[in-house]
Design a protein around this motif. Structure first.
Motif, short mmCIF file in Angstrom:
data_model
loop_
_atom_site.label_atom_id
_atom_site.label_comp_id
_atom_site.label_asym_id
_atom_site.label_seq_id
_atom_site.Cartn_x
_atom_site.Cartn_y
_atom_site.Cartn_z
N UNK A 171 0.76 18.77 8.24
CA UNK A 171 1.87 17.83 8.11
C UNK A 171 2.26 17.59 6.65
N UNK A 172 3.46 17.16 6.47
CA UNK A 172 3.97 16.85 5.14
C UNK A 172 3.56 15.43 4.79
N UNK A 173 2.95 15.29 3.65
CA UNK A 173 2.51 13.96 3.20
C UNK A 173 3.73 13.09 2.92
N UNK A 174 3.64 11.79 3.18
CA UNK A 174 4.78 10.90 2.92
C UNK A 174 5.28 10.97 1.48
N UNK A 175 4.38 11.07 0.52
CA UNK A 175 4.79 11.16 -0.88
C UNK A 175 5.57 12.43 -1.17
N UNK A 176 5.15 13.52 -0.55
CA UNK A 176 5.86 14.79 -0.73
C UNK A 176 7.25 14.71 -0.13
N UNK A 177 7.36 14.07 1.03
CA UNK A 177 8.68 13.91 1.65
C UNK A 177 9.58 13.05 0.77
N UNK A 178 9.04 11.99 0.21
CA UNK A 178 9.82 11.13 -0.68
C UNK A 178 10.32 11.91 -1.90
N UNK A 179 9.45 12.73 -2.47
CA UNK A 179 9.86 13.56 -3.61
C UNK A 179 10.93 14.56 -3.20
N UNK A 180 10.82 15.11 -1.99
CA UNK A 180 11.81 16.06 -1.50
C UNK A 180 13.17 15.37 -1.36
N UNK A 181 13.18 14.15 -0.84
CA UNK A 181 14.43 13.41 -0.71
C UNK A 181 15.03 13.15 -2.10
N UNK A 182 14.20 12.75 -3.05
CA UNK A 182 14.68 12.53 -4.41
C UNK A 182 15.24 13.83 -5.01
N UNK A 183 14.56 14.94 -4.75
CA UNK A 183 15.01 16.25 -5.21
C UNK A 183 16.40 16.57 -4.64
N UNK A 184 16.59 16.30 -3.35
CA UNK A 184 17.88 16.58 -2.72
C UNK A 184 18.99 15.74 -3.36
N UNK A 185 18.72 14.45 -3.56
CA UNK A 185 19.72 13.60 -4.19
C UNK A 185 19.99 14.02 -5.63
N UNK A 186 18.96 14.40 -6.35
CA UNK A 186 19.13 14.85 -7.73
C UNK A 186 19.98 16.12 -7.81
N UNK A 187 19.96 16.89 -6.72
CA UNK A 187 20.75 18.12 -6.67
C UNK A 187 22.06 17.91 -5.92
N UNK A 188 22.46 16.67 -5.78
CA UNK A 188 23.77 16.28 -5.24
C UNK A 188 24.03 16.67 -3.80
N UNK A 189 22.96 16.67 -2.98
CA UNK A 189 23.15 16.89 -1.55
C UNK A 189 23.76 15.62 -0.94
N UNK A 190 24.61 15.80 0.03
CA UNK A 190 25.23 14.67 0.73
C UNK A 190 24.17 13.95 1.56
N UNK A 191 24.38 12.66 1.78
CA UNK A 191 23.43 11.87 2.56
C UNK A 191 23.26 12.47 3.95
#
Length: 82
Positions: free
Chosen positions: A30-50
């Motif tokens: 499974x994906x650790x919660x912290x890793x998922x949070x970093x992935x979400x931040x990565x997506x926003x930093x790369x201008x992905x739409x919500x």
């Protein structure tokens, strides 16, 4: 439209994230919660739409359920509070 190609894109993007941040493409579950949070931040930093972020998080939750990891409460909560 099928969600399969979109979910594949999510998994590919997650692997690219893992390579860039952790220098590993291992997308083990499974994906650790912290890793998922970093992935979400990565997506926003790369201008992905919500909407894309939500879809990608849902896709990762789907892959976790397929792998038998049913304890994805944090993913469900993340999707509810977008």
């Amino acid at each position: 439209m099928s969600s399969v190609p979109t979910y594949r894109c999510a998994r590919k993007c997650f692997k690219e994230f893992k390579l860039g941040v952790f220098h590993s493409q291992n997308a083990s579950l499974p994906i650790a919660p912290g890793t998922l949070a970093l992935f979400v931040a990565y997506l926003f930093a790369n201008h992905y739409a919500i909407s894309t972020v939500i879809t990608y998080v849902a896709a990762l939750g789907y892959y976790q359920r397929l792998a038998g990891h049913t304890k994805t409460f944090y993913i469900i909560e993340m999707l509810k509070h977008h």
